[in-house]
Design an enzyme around this catalytic site. Structure first.
Site, short mmCIF file in Angstrom:
data_model
loop_
_atom_site.label_atom_id
_atom_site.label_comp_id
_atom_site.label_asym_id
_atom_site.label_seq_id
_atom_site.Cartn_x
_atom_site.Cartn_y
_atom_site.Cartn_z
N GLY A 166 0.72 -5.88 0.27
CA GLY A 166 -0.38 -6.12 -0.95
C GLY A 166 0.29 -6.38 -2.35
O GLY A 166 -0.33 -6.85 -3.14
N ALA A 223 0.80 -1.28 -0.10
CA ALA A 223 0.10 -0.06 0.01
C ALA A 223 0.91 1.35 -0.08
O ALA A 223 1.84 1.20 0.65
CB ALA A 223 -1.04 -0.11 1.27
N GLU A 265 0.14 -10.03 -2.26
CA GLU A 265 -1.16 -10.34 -2.02
C GLU A 265 -1.46 -10.18 -3.84
O GLU A 265 -2.19 -11.23 -4.21
CB GLU A 265 -2.16 -9.46 -1.29
#
Length: 323
Positions: A170, A125, A173
């Site tokens: 992220g 992020a 991910e």
């Protein structure tokens, strides 16, 4: 009875997948990503090993459709050098539109997600942007990022994450939502959210245990541990780990090799195989076999299947058209 009901439902679902007429899911995205024309088979996005730097938000994502024998391969390159490819509002908008466009294009046979920035895949992020958000904005933004990564995972064609640098939070991910991960030996990977007193919020707590083991996933997440590409491969987090080269794109080049292996195969068969695996792994074996049967039924009436049989009989290379 439950299997029969599930089978009927799946037959309907696979018909949609096979014909590529799946209705677009509602992601609030504007058409901002940069789309390029054709590119020679041996190059990445800006020439072999070259990177493109810009502070223009419209340059945050580059999408290219390869041509020639590589036609059908789409390369999606993240390009936020000043922010280490961190996930911002703008990048989410651009990526979700690119994903939606790919999903509705039956000519796409595989997708490579990579970075145009040396030494980084995606740092997670954008914390600088996050710090400026009001608390009420954080939840909706995380939900939108989660929806994007889910849509990436739901693409009907094979997706390959080429990890030539750090994939953290992220960023990892996003890679976990891909079917295959290829990493350079020097890359760094980890779900490090607990260092910030939060947890992975875009699927990490669910996908990582499914890729490796539950206990190993817990260890990595609890300790916010970062592993290199070699260790990631040993754990099963990556399919392949390759030695990094001078231009810093070894994982991308290996991903391109793999995409070229996938490219000549029957495109409808590949889509049905992915659907059968993804749906079947979540259910019991009996239901999974019913899912496989439903997916197999979709390839029987195709022209590609007949072309495959003719090519085998005539001892030649088949020419599949996705029909």
């Amino acid at each position: 009875m439950a299997v029969q009901v599930g089978r009927r439902a799946l037959f309907q679902a696979v018909r949609v997948q096979a014909t590529g007429r799946e209705s677009a899911r509602s992601l609030s995205c504007s058409r901002q990503y940069v789309r390029f024309g054709k590119v020679s088979p041996s190059s990445r996005l800006n020439g072999h090993g070259a990177r493109h730097y810009s502070s223009d938000p419209k340059e945050d994502l580059h999408v290219r459709h390869l041509d020639g024998e590589d036609a059908g391969i789409v390369v999606v390159g993240i390009n936020r050098p000043k922010a280490k490819n961190s996930i911002s509002k703008n990048l989410v908008k651009m990526m979700c539109e690119a994903v939606e466009d790919i999903k509705n294009n039956n000519k796409v046979r595989s997708v490579i997600i990579c970075s145009l920035v040396p030494g980084i895949f995606c740092a997670g992020a954008d914390l600088k942007e996050r710090a400026k958000m009001h608390q009420s904005e954080v939840g909706p933004f995380v939900s939108k990022a989660r929806a994007l990564i889910t849509e990436l995972g739901n693409l009907p064609v094979p997706t390959i994450a080429a990890i030539d640098g750090a994939a953290l939070g992220g960023g990892l991910e996003m890679a976990l939502a891909c079917d295959i991960r290829i990493t350079s030996n020097t890359a760094k990977m980890g779900l490090v959210e607990t260092k910030l007193a939060i947890i992975p919020g875009a699927g990490g707590t669910q996908r990582l245990p499914r890729v490796i083991s539950v206990s190993l996933a817990k260890e990595l997440i609890f300790a916010a541990r970062v592993v290199d590409g070699t260790e990631a491969c040993r754990l099963g987090l990556a399919n392949h780990s390759v030695e990094q080269n001078k231009s810093g794109d070894a994982a991308y080049l290996r991903a391109l090799e793999l995409a070229r292996e996938i490219n000549p195969q029957g495109p409808i068969a590949i889509r049905m195989a992915k659907l059968a695996i993804n749906q079947g792994i979540e259910v019991d074996l009996s239901t999974g076999l019913a899912i496989e049967e439903a997916c197999y039924a979709q390839v029987i009436p195709t022209k590609d299947r007949l072309e495959g049989l003719s090519a085998f009989k005539e001892k030649r290379r088949p020419h599949f058209k996705g029909e």
